[in-house]
Design a protein around this motif. Structure first.
Motif, PDB file in Angstrom:
ATOM      1  N   TRP A 261       0.824  -1.210   0.000  1.00 15.17           N
ATOM      2  CA  TRP A 261       0.000   0.000   0.000  1.00 15.17           C
ATOM      3  C   TRP A 261       0.860   1.262   0.000  1.00 15.17           C
ATOM      4  O   TRP A 261       0.416   2.318  -0.445  1.00 15.17           O
ATOM      5  N   TRP A 262       2.099   1.159   0.503  1.00 17.67           N
ATOM      6  CA  TRP A 262       2.976   2.330   0.507  1.00 17.67           C
ATOM      7  C   TRP A 262       3.321   2.795  -0.916  1.00 17.67           C
ATOM      8  O   TRP A 262       3.809   3.903  -1.101  1.00 17.67           O
ATOM      9  N   TYR A 264       1.245   3.738  -2.916  1.00 19.63           N
ATOM     10  CA  TYR A 264       0.371   4.889  -3.194  1.00 19.63           C
ATOM     11  C   TYR A 264       1.080   6.208  -2.897  1.00 19.63           C
ATOM     12  O   TYR A 264       0.772   7.235  -3.510  1.00 19.63           O
ATOM     13  N   SER A 265       1.990   6.200  -1.935  1.00 23.42           N
ATOM     14  CA  SER A 265       2.468   7.448  -1.329  1.00 23.42           C
ATOM     15  C   SER A 265       3.442   8.239  -2.195  1.00 23.42           C
ATOM     16  O   SER A 265       3.182   9.409  -2.538  1.00 23.42           O
ATOM     17  N   LEU A 297      -4.448  15.352   0.050  1.00 24.13           N
ATOM     18  CA  LEU A 297      -4.859  13.945  -0.067  1.00 24.13           C
ATOM     19  C   LEU A 297      -3.730  13.015   0.359  1.00 24.13           C
ATOM     20  O   LEU A 297      -3.945  12.054   1.110  1.00 24.13           O
ATOM     21  N   LEU A 298      -2.515  13.315  -0.093  1.00 23.85           N
ATOM     22  CA  LEU A 298      -1.350  12.505   0.268  1.00 23.85           C
ATOM     23  C   LEU A 298      -1.147  12.479   1.774  1.00 23.85           C
ATOM     24  O   LEU A 298      -0.856  11.422   2.355  1.00 23.85           O
ATOM     25  N   ILE A 301      -3.521  10.102   3.303  1.00 21.82           N
ATOM     26  CA  ILE A 301      -3.161   8.721   2.967  1.00 21.82           C
ATOM     27  C   ILE A 301      -1.966   8.254   3.791  1.00 21.82           C
ATOM     28  O   ILE A 301      -1.945   7.120   4.281  1.00 21.82           O
ATOM     29  N   ILE A 304      -3.077   7.299   7.217  1.00 25.70           N
ATOM     30  CA  ILE A 304      -3.739   5.997   7.177  1.00 25.70           C
ATOM     31  C   ILE A 304      -2.704   4.876   7.067  1.00 25.70           C
ATOM     32  O   ILE A 304      -2.774   3.858   7.758  1.00 25.70           O
ATOM     33  N   LEU A 305      -1.713   5.074   6.192  1.00 27.90           N
ATOM     34  CA  LEU A 305      -0.678   4.061   5.991  1.00 27.90           C
ATOM     35  C   LEU A 305       0.129   3.816   7.260  1.00 27.90           C
ATOM     36  O   LEU A 305       0.439   2.669   7.597  1.00 27.90           O
TER      37      LEU A 305
END
Length: 323
Positions: A261-262, A264-265, A297-298, A301, A304-305
C-alpha cells in the motif's frame, strides 16, 4: 507477548520493501517544503518532517543491517527474487530523497547524502539490469510496476544534483531513467493487457506508473530553465496516469492491507510536487490548487498508511514467511 523465537523469525522475514515507507515520508516532506515556498509561509513543520523521516530511515537501516549479519541467506534470497530484487534500490532512492529534503536545511549534508545515494544507486542499477539480462527463472507474470523503482531513482539524481553543481552527472542519470521508463512502460502495458491480472498483493504498485513522468518533469525542470514541449509532455503523461488510476479507486479500496500500500504514497507526492513546479513555470493557478489538493490527499493517505502499518506489525501481519 512476543517470544525471542518470534522476534528472530520476524527479523529473518523483515522485507526490503519496508524502505518504501521512507520514500513516502520523504515525498511528503519535500511536498510540504515546496508548498510552503509556493505559499510564502513557514509552518515550522519542515525540521519535524525531516527528522522523523531520517529517524525512520536509520531505524530501517539498522534492522535490515542486523538481518544481513544474522540471516545473510534470507537477504540473498531477496536479491534473487524476481519481485523483491527491485526494492533494493529503495535504499539508494531514500538517500537521494533525504538529500533533497535536507537541501534547504543543511547543504553540506545534502552533498554527502547525494554522493552516497547516486553512487549506491548506480551500483544497484547495474546489478539489477545484469540480473534482468541473465536470469534463468523470470516469467512474464513476475513483471509488475515495481520494476520501475530502479529507473525512478536515476531520474531523482538531478533534483539535488543540479543545485549542487553536478550538471553532467545529472544528465547522465536522467538519460538512463528516461531510457528505461520507455522500455519498461511498453513491457508492463503488454503484461497488463495480455496476461493474467496482477496479484492482489501487488495491485497498489500500479501507482508507481505515475512516478517516472512526474519525477522526470521535476528533474527536467532543474536541468532546463524554461518550460518547453518535452517538459509539458512529461507532466501531462504523469497527470493522465494519475487520472487513470483515480478512476479505479473502487478497486483499490477493496484491497486488503499489504505493505505494498505504501506504493500509493511516493507517486502521489511526485505528481503533487510536479503540479506545484508546473504552477511556478506556467503561472497558472489551476496547477497550484491541484498540487495543494493532491498534497492534502497525500497527507491523509500517509496517516492511514502509518496507522495500518503499525497495526499490522503489532498483530503479526508483516515480517512473516511468504510476505
Amino acid at each position: 507477548m512476543t517470544t525471542p523465537t518470534q522476534l528472530d523469525s520476524r527479523l529473518e522475514n523483515f522485507p526490503i520493501s519496508f524502505f518504501a515507507m521512507v520514500m513516502g515520508m520523504s515525498g511528503l516532506t519535500i511536498g510540504w517544503e515546496k508548498a510552503q515556498h509556493i505559499l510564502g509561509v513557514d509552518l515550522g513543520i519542515t525540521p519535524w518532517l525531516v527528522g522523523v523521516t531520517s529517524l525512520l530511515f536509520l531505524t530501517l537501516v539498522m534492522l535490515y543491517g542486523t538481518k544481513l549479519v544474522l540471516y545473510r541467506q534470507a537477504v540473498l534470497s531477496e536479491l534473487r527474487h524476481p519481485v523483491k530484487l527491485n526494492f533494493f534500490p529503495t535504499i539508494s532512492i531514500s538517500l537521494l530523497l533525504l538529500s533533497i529534503a535536507f537541501l534547504p536545511l543543511a547543504p553540506e549534508l545534502t552533498r554527502w547524502l547525494w554522493l552516497a545515494g547516486a553512487t549506491l544507486h548506480l551500483a544497484f542499477m547495474l546489478y539489477v539490469v545484469n540480473v534482468w539480462m541473465h536470469h534463468d527463472h523470470f516469467k512474464v507474470q513476475h513483471m509488475n510496476p515495481a520494476w520501475f523503482i530502479p529507473a525512478v531513482g536515476n531520474v531523482l539524481v538531478p533534483v539535488a544534483g543540479v543545485p549542487l553543481g553536478y550538471i553532467d552527472i545529472s544528465w547522465f542519470f536522467f538519460s538512463i531513467g528516461m531510457l528505461f521508463w520507455v522500455m519498461l512502460m511498453t513491457i508492463i502495458l503488454y503484461r497488463v493487457l495480455f496476461h493474467d491480472p496482477i496479484d492482489e498483493r501487488l495491485m497498489p504498485t500500479l501507482f508507481i506508473l505515475i512516478a517516472p513522468p512526474a519525477v522526470g518533469f521535476i528533474a527536467y525542470s532543474r536541468l532546463v530553465p524554461e518550460l518547453d514541449a518535452f517538459g509539458r509532455i512529461l507532466y501531462y503523461a504523469g497527470l493522465f496516469l494519475t487520472l487513470l488510476l483515480f478512476t479505479q479507486a473502487a478497486r483499490f479500496l477493496k484491497l486488503r492491507f499489504f505493505l505494498s500500500w505504501w506504493a500509493y504514497s511516493f507517486p502521489l507526492a511526485a505528481i503533487s510536487i510536479a503540479s506545484l513546479v508546473m504552477f511556478e513555470r506556467s503561472g497558472n493557478d489551476l496547477y497550484r490548487y491541484l498540487g495543494l489538493g493532491l498534497l492534502t490527499l497525500l497527507t491523509g493517505i500517509i496517516l492511514i498508511l502509518l496507522t495500518r502499518t503499525a497495526n499490522a506489525v503489532r498483530q503479526g501481519g508483516i515480517c512473516v514467511p511468504g510476505h
